[in-house]
Design a protein around this motif. Structure first.
Motif, PDB file in Angstrom:
ATOM      1  N   TRP A 314      49.991 -20.811  22.521  1.00 32.47           N
ATOM      2  CA  TRP A 314      49.331 -19.323  23.110  1.00 32.47           C
ATOM      3  C   TRP A 314      48.532 -19.479  24.593  1.00 32.47           C
ATOM      4  O   TRP A 314      48.884 -18.686  25.452  1.00 32.47           O
ATOM      5  CB  TRP A 314      48.511 -18.702  22.050  1.00 32.47           C
ATOM      6  N   ILE A 315      47.899 -20.606  24.587  1.00 29.60           N
ATOM      7  CA  ILE A 315      47.103 -20.892  25.872  1.00 29.60           C
ATOM      8  C   ILE A 315      48.035 -21.071  27.122  1.00 29.60           C
ATOM      9  O   ILE A 315      48.092 -20.603  28.149  1.00 29.60           O
ATOM     10  CB  ILE A 315      46.370 -22.398  25.845  1.00 29.60           C
ATOM     11  N   LYS A 316      49.225 -21.835  26.681  1.00 30.23           N
ATOM     12  CA  LYS A 316      50.278 -21.978  27.838  1.00 30.23           C
ATOM     13  C   LYS A 316      50.937 -20.659  28.204  1.00 30.23           C
ATOM     14  O   LYS A 316      51.282 -20.306  29.375  1.00 30.23           O
ATOM     15  CB  LYS A 316      51.479 -22.979  27.288  1.00 30.23           C
ATOM     16  N   VAL A 381      49.870  -7.677  23.070  1.00 32.04           N
ATOM     17  CA  VAL A 381      49.539  -8.600  23.933  1.00 32.04           C
ATOM     18  C   VAL A 381      50.839  -8.259  25.119  1.00 32.04           C
ATOM     19  O   VAL A 381      51.915  -7.710  24.822  1.00 32.04           O
ATOM     20  CB  VAL A 381      50.117 -10.100  23.616  1.00 32.04           C
ATOM     21  N   SER A 382      50.189  -8.409  26.455  1.00 32.48           N
ATOM     22  CA  SER A 382      51.204  -8.139  27.463  1.00 32.48           C
ATOM     23  C   SER A 382      52.042  -9.034  27.778  1.00 32.48           C
ATOM     24  O   SER A 382      51.873 -10.217  27.745  1.00 32.48           O
ATOM     25  CB  SER A 382      50.609  -7.662  28.769  1.00 32.48           C
ATOM     26  N   ALA A 392      44.311  -8.998  34.314  1.00 28.80           N
ATOM     27  CA  ALA A 392      44.359 -10.770  34.152  1.00 28.80           C
ATOM     28  C   ALA A 392      43.366 -10.927  33.317  1.00 28.80           C
ATOM     29  O   ALA A 392      43.242 -11.987  32.459  1.00 28.80           O
ATOM     30  CB  ALA A 392      43.829 -11.073  35.697  1.00 28.80           C
ATOM     31  N   ARG A 393      42.228 -10.284  33.430  1.00 28.36           N
ATOM     32  CA  ARG A 393      40.950 -10.493  32.316  1.00 28.36           C
ATOM     33  C   ARG A 393      41.398 -10.398  30.887  1.00 28.36           C
ATOM     34  O   ARG A 393      41.057 -11.209  30.140  1.00 28.36           O
ATOM     35  CB  ARG A 393      39.891  -9.680  32.758  1.00 28.36           C
ATOM     36  N   GLU A 394      42.255  -9.467  30.733  1.00 27.33           N
ATOM     37  CA  GLU A 394      42.783  -9.399  29.341  1.00 27.33           C
ATOM     38  C   GLU A 394      43.609 -10.732  28.724  1.00 27.33           C
ATOM     39  O   GLU A 394      43.179 -11.006  27.620  1.00 27.33           O
ATOM     40  CB  GLU A 394      43.682  -8.141  28.990  1.00 27.33           C
ATOM     41  N   LEU A 395      44.418 -11.121  29.784  1.00 31.05           N
ATOM     42  CA  LEU A 395      45.154 -12.132  29.213  1.00 31.05           C
ATOM     43  C   LEU A 395      44.077 -13.442  29.350  1.00 31.05           C
ATOM     44  O   LEU A 395      44.371 -14.413  28.370  1.00 31.05           O
ATOM     45  CB  LEU A 395      46.261 -12.497  30.394  1.00 31.05           C
ATOM     46  N   LEU A 397      41.092 -13.744  28.689  1.00 28.99           N
ATOM     47  CA  LEU A 397      40.163 -13.763  27.369  1.00 28.99           C
ATOM     48  C   LEU A 397      41.067 -13.921  26.033  1.00 28.99           C
ATOM     49  O   LEU A 397      40.635 -14.837  25.279  1.00 28.99           O
ATOM     50  CB  LEU A 397      39.639 -12.301  27.207  1.00 28.99           C
ATOM     51  N   LEU A 398      42.464 -13.692  26.167  1.00 31.86           N
ATOM     52  CA  LEU A 398      43.237 -14.086  24.957  1.00 31.86           C
ATOM     53  C   LEU A 398      43.486 -15.601  25.039  1.00 31.86           C
ATOM     54  O   LEU A 398      43.357 -16.235  24.064  1.00 31.86           O
ATOM     55  CB  LEU A 398      44.653 -13.205  24.951  1.00 31.86           C
TER      56      LEU A 398
END
Length: 621
Positions: A314-316, A381-382, A392-395, A397-398
């Motif tokens: 998920w991080i990648k 999730v986008s 960008a901040r949403e991604l 934070l995920l």
């Protein structure tokens, strides 16, 4: 001599199967294969009771065709030949025993003997391989030979066996289609034969295994597109037939997502990861099946490890999507290009209009309720490139949520390399988020967070054992200080009269950047502390960039002492000159740093004149 009682043969065969299924850890420690050897002895007894192979040589491959290629090279059968009559039935039963003997020898790591038995099985069945009685056994024998040759790293031979199995399955389903007999049924009385439904389930499982092994072979052959297709087919079939273990299925789906991420197919990657989360959540909630592997008995340890691995996938996803957006919107100096941003906003509307069509083309897992649950996870999730700071901040934070999840398992004590990679990804998330931030002070704070998480890593790392990791972190910390210094200079330029505090802050950041760039460059020196005449290809670009930035940093030091300023300019010139001279001696290096080389040439031309004017001014004062 009278024929042996059929009941005795059946009983021995069933006893052999029971022993074959005994897990290795249940055997005595000093005799790990005790149950396997017991099963083998019984199988040999059954083989002896069945008698020699039938004398029907018409369709047998010749000996010179060899064990490795004799059977799979023959191509699909032209017609169905049913295994009817005593000779055919005898051949099929003997083939079942040869198959189990082959698998038994492979399980005890006697590969050559295992191969020999499996090839005998194929030869006995070859004429009947498209029949309802034999097709499943023939495919299973070929699958096992495919695995065996793969373990020997004879990948093309493995590929041939496995592709032959796939072709046979497809031909059987097209021409016949009814569920075939399971191999064990050849030793069962009529009243104990399997139902059509159970036969179908077992045959489909055999084919699923075939696809799984083909995916691995194609991956090994670097046929990544094909490997991904077969991996997806395997995972989809496992869900359809409810033949999977949640942990194993989830990690395979998460791994598949990495292929789609590398292809920048973010909708597909998101689907794989969302499915992985949903299925992983079933761990402990569904009944154990025969597919549960021995290793999965130790659930707590494996559970937390796989959870950490899925988190890293998920991080990648988050990091690559953010970085791809940055690449799409940055100008030639790495800053946000407002024109490109506007173009992408216009394109966004088109992307949203096509979303439904793309979704229909994209990979899908599950059906009905399961599909709805996966979709619910996906929709949070986008998959679209973020176009501004809020998106960008949403991604970010995920991604950060999964960083914390990954670090729960991959701790520095015991998982040094994994832990460092997770922290580096966390730093990279902050770095790419800073690109979208318009407030320069807040950008500085983001780079400061990066430094705070990276600096402690190299304190306890042995530079001898972790040389490459040390270099990466030194370079990254240096770059973070470098970016902070540039931002502070930009902030100071907007002020009419920067105070001494700002000047001191800029110089301290400059000093820290120089320190870490120098540590990185010193790590390239030989044991005698001599800098290499030829820099390795793997570190050429970072080494040249470090030299260039060191040159620029010396030119940016703010000082009221003319003598010190002249020394700084001389040091700056020395580093610019190194780049120019090195690229003249090694023309291949010029391709790595085209922009920096042009600027270095310019500075080598301009700085001597500037320094001379400076000396003249000093002499007059």
């Amino acid at each position: 001599m009278a024929n042996p009682p059929w009941a005795e043969i059946r009983e021995k065969f069933q006893a052999a199967l029971a022993l074959s299924r005994v897990e290795l850890h249940k055997n005595p420690e000093k005799e790990p294969y005790k149950s396997k050897y017991g099963a083998r002895a019984l199988l040999e007894e059954v083989k002896a009771l069945l008698g020699p192979a039938p004398e029907d040589e018409d369709e047998r491959p010749q000996a010179e065709e060899g064990l490795g290629a004799g059977d799979h090279a023959l191509g699909p059968p032209a017609e169905v030949v049913e295994a009817e009559g005593p000779i055919a039935q005898g051949a099929v039963r003997l083939a079942v025993i040869e198959f189990h003997l082959g698998v038994n020898h492979i399980d005890t790591e006697e590969l050559s003997a295992g191969e020999e038995h499996l090839v005998k099985c194929l030869r006995l069945l070859r004429k009947y391989r498209l029949s309802q009685d034999c097709v499943s056994l023939y495919i299973q024998a070929q699958n096992n030979l495919g695995i065996l040759w793969s373990e020997r790293e004879e990948i093309e031979t493995a590929q041939a066996y496995l592709e032959s199995s796939e072709a046979l399955y497809n031909q059987y389903m097209k021409e016949i289609g009814s569920p075939p007999l399971d191999p064990t049924e050849h030793f069962l009385p009529e009243e104990e034969k399997l139902t059509e439904q159970e036969r179908s389930k077992r045959f489909e499982k055999v084919y699923t295994h075939n696809l799984y092994y083909l995916a691995q072979v194609y991956q090994h052959m670097e046929m990544f597109e094909k490997a991904a297709h077969y991996c997806h087919s395997t995972l989809k079939r496992q869900l359809e037939h409810n033949a999977y273990h949640p942990i194993e299925w989830a990690i395979n789906a998460a791994t598949l997502s990495q292929f789609y991420i590398n292809k920048l197919c973010f909708m597909e990657a998101r689907h794989c990861l969302s499915a992985a989360n949903v299925i992983f959540g079933q761990t402990g909630k569904i009944s154990t099946t025969e597919d549960t592997t021995e290793a999965e008995g130790d659930v707590p340890e494996l559970y937390h490890q796989r959870k950490g691995e899925i988190a890293r996938c998920w991080i990648k996803y988050c990091l690559t999507l953010l970085q791809n957006a940055q690449l799409s919107m940055q100008d030639n100096i790495g800053e946000l290009d407002l024109d490109k941003q506007s173009e992408l906003r216009a394109l966004r509307r088109k992307e949203l209009d096509e979303e439904e069509r793309m979704r229909k083309k994209a990979v899908q897992f599950g059906a009905g309720e399961l599909c709805d649950v996966i979709s619910a996870v996906e929709e949070k999730v986008s998959y679209l490139r973020p176009l501004d700071f809020e998106e960008a901040r949403e991604l970010f934070l995920l991604g950060q949520h999964y960083v914390f999840e990954a670090k729960e398992f991959f701790q520095i004590d015991g998982y040094v390399t994994d832990h460092i990679e997770v922290v580096q990804d966390h730093s990279a998330l902050f770095k790419v988020l800073a690109f979208f931030e318009t407030d320069m002070e807040r950008r500085c704070k983001m780079h400061k967070r990066r430094i705070a998480m990276l600096e402690p890593l190299i304190v306890d790392l042995n530079p001898q054992y972790y040389l490459l990791v040390n270099r990466q972190i030194q370079f990254e910390i240096a770059h973070a200080y470098y970016d902070m210094m540039d931002l502070k200079v930009a902030i100071a330029d907007k002020l009419r009269d920067p105070d001494s505090h700002i000047v001191k802050k800029i110089n301290n950041l400059n000093k820290s950047a120089l320190k870490y760039y120098q540590l990185f460059l010193d790590s390239l020196r030989d044991p005698n502390k001599v800098f290499p005449e030829h820099i390795g290809e793997d570190v050429l670009r970072p080494a040249m960039l470090a030299k260039f930035r060191v040159a620029r940093l010396y030119g940016k030091i703010i000082t009221a002492d003319p003598k010190k300023e002249l020394e700084n300019l001389a040091t700056s010139l020395e580093h610019y000159k190194f780049i120019v001279d090195y690229c003249e001696k090694h023309p291949e290096a010029a391709q790595e740093i085209e922009v920096e080389l042009e600027l270095s040439k310019e500075m080598v031309s301009l700085l001597p004149t500037k320094m001379e004017r400076f000396r003249t001014k000093m002499a007059l004062t």
